[in-house]
Scaffold this active site. Structure first.
Site, PDB file in Angstrom:
ATOM      1  N   HIS A   1       7.017 -13.857  -1.864  1.00  0.00           N
ATOM      2  CA  HIS A   1       6.200 -13.003  -2.716  1.00  0.00           C
ATOM      3  C   HIS A   1       5.785 -11.798  -1.888  1.00  0.00           C
ATOM      4  O   HIS A   1       5.310 -11.931  -0.762  1.00  0.00           O
ATOM      5  CB  HIS A   1       4.979 -13.783  -3.209  1.00  0.00           C
ATOM      6  CG  HIS A   1       3.944 -12.922  -3.857  1.00  0.00           C
ATOM      7  ND1 HIS A   1       4.264 -11.947  -4.778  1.00  0.00           N
ATOM      8  CD2 HIS A   1       2.581 -12.880  -3.707  1.00  0.00           C
ATOM      9  CE1 HIS A   1       3.153 -11.342  -5.170  1.00  0.00           C
ATOM     10  NE2 HIS A   1       2.129 -11.881  -4.532  1.00  0.00           N
TER      11      HIS A   1
ATOM     12  N   CYS B   1       0.651 -14.654  -9.352  1.00  0.00           N
ATOM     13  CA  CYS B   1       1.787 -14.221  -8.529  1.00  0.00           C
ATOM     14  C   CYS B   1       2.838 -15.306  -8.328  1.00  0.00           C
ATOM     15  O   CYS B   1       3.973 -15.008  -7.954  1.00  0.00           O
ATOM     16  CB  CYS B   1       1.290 -13.730  -7.176  1.00  0.00           C
ATOM     17  SG  CYS B   1       0.135 -12.347  -7.276  1.00  0.00           S
TER      18      CYS B   1
ATOM     19  N   ASN C   1       2.597  -4.912  -4.478  1.00  0.00           N
ATOM     20  CA  ASN C   1       2.507  -6.286  -4.987  1.00  0.00           C
ATOM     21  C   ASN C   1       2.599  -6.260  -6.510  1.00  0.00           C
ATOM     22  O   ASN C   1       1.652  -5.873  -7.188  1.00  0.00           O
ATOM     23  CB  ASN C   1       1.182  -6.906  -4.531  1.00  0.00           C
ATOM     24  CG  ASN C   1       1.004  -8.338  -5.002  1.00  0.00           C
ATOM     25  OD1 ASN C   1       1.730  -8.826  -5.864  1.00  0.00           O
ATOM     26  ND2 ASN C   1       0.009  -9.025  -4.455  1.00  0.00           N
TER      27      ASN C   1
END
EC number: 2.3.1.180
Length: 324
Positions: A250, A112, A280
């Site tokens: 994020h 990520c 996500n």
């Protein structure tokens, strides 16, 4: 040393919208449970498009808006942990599709945090004079690595791609950057690749090619890593958190963002949040968010923006940028 700025942005997400109600038909969960624990209402899930397909579409989107043409790109970096294949790299597939014949191409896997790492590498190429125009993409098809029977992960992750073109500039665009890793926590967020199988292996090893996550451990790491990254990226400058116009985190979990905002003593209004619509998307989440802000004309010349992320590895980092 040359200055670097983000010249333009782009994004692509699949058309297929999967709501919390849709997820509840697959695993034992419900809309209220998901929203209260994650902040996610819906996400985009591929119906067959792989990582390279989405990366290419995000690249074409940014090129459509950019004054820089594909044949002027001399560097392409794709941040992904879900490539189509081991070889060739996703970046090389993108290069072929857009006709960027002069570009050096490679992938980065920092989960990520991948887009943060890719920005850092691309900016160093440009600052050193080795490159002039770089295409940086974060692209993921997380739906192919999810265990769709595990409600702890299948409600979170999604698919998409975001892109940015970096270029040499007279003005300072990328002010400071910070990246770091903690390999001791690698087991908290993991997905195996291929086991070693050949005529000389006598015993089969345990193999799991689906994503596993220890949620509590990841949460503890995430909040500390994001707070630390924001402090570190500001320490390298004369700016304080009060000077920052936006924070683009994020997009992992609303509880993480709320906790970070509280500890930084910053209004949550300063954080750009779109995880309720996209879930996500790993390394794609920050560039997707940045492109949405750009498209909405939220970003004004001179705005100070912190991009901050964390991910498997464990990895984390931040960039302080000035919008030009």
């Amino acid at each position: 040393m040359y200055n670097v700025k983000i010249e333009n942005t782009g994004r692509y997400v699949p058309d297929n919208i999967v709501t919390n109600e849709d997820i509840s038909k697959i695993v034992d969960t419900n809309d209220k449970w998901i929203r209260e624990r994650t902040g996610i209402k819906e996400r985009r899930i591929s119906k067959g498009e792989n990582t390279s397909h989405m990366a290419i579409k995000s690249a074409k989107d940014v090129l459509r808006k950019s004054s820089i043409k594909a044949d002027e790109l001399d560097l392409i970096i794709v941040a992904t942990c879900t490539p189509d294949c081991f070889v060739p790299s996703t970046a090389c597939i993108v290069q072929d599709a857009i006709g960027a014949t002069k570009a050096t191409c490679f992938d980065i896997n920092a989960a990520c945090t991948g887009f943060m790492y890719a920005l850092s590498v691309a900016s160093q190429f440009i600052k050193s004079g080795q490159s002039k125009n770089a295409l940086v993409i974060g692209a993921e098809t997380l739906s192919k690595m999810i265990n769709w029977q595990d409600r702890g992960t299948c409600v979170l992750f999604a698919d998409g791609a975001g892109a940015a073109i970096l270029t040499r500039s007279e003005e300072v665009g990328l002010i400071s950057q910070y990246t770091c890793s903690d390999g001791t926590g690698g087991k908290f967020l993991k997905c195996d690749a291929l086991p070693v199988e050949n005529p000389y292996v006598s015993e089969k090893t345990e193999f799991l090619n689906k994503l596993s996550m220890e949620g509590r451990e990841v949460f503890k790491f995430a909040v500390n890593a994001m707070i630390d990254s924001v402090h570190k990226v500001l320490e390298k400058t004369d700016y304080t958190i009060e000077d920052i116009d936006y924070i683009v985190p994020h997009q992992a979990n609303i509880r993480i963002i709320e906790y970070v905002a509280k500890k930084l003593k910053v209004s949550q209004d300063k954080f750009y949040i779109n995880l309720h619509r996209y879930g996500n998307t790993s390394g794609a989440s920050i560039p997707i968010a940045l492109d949405e802000m750009n498209e909405k004309n939220m970003l004004k010349k001179g705005d100070k923006i912190i991009l901050v992320g964390f991910g498997g590895g464990l990895t984390f980092g931040a960039h302080l940028i000035q919008w030009n």
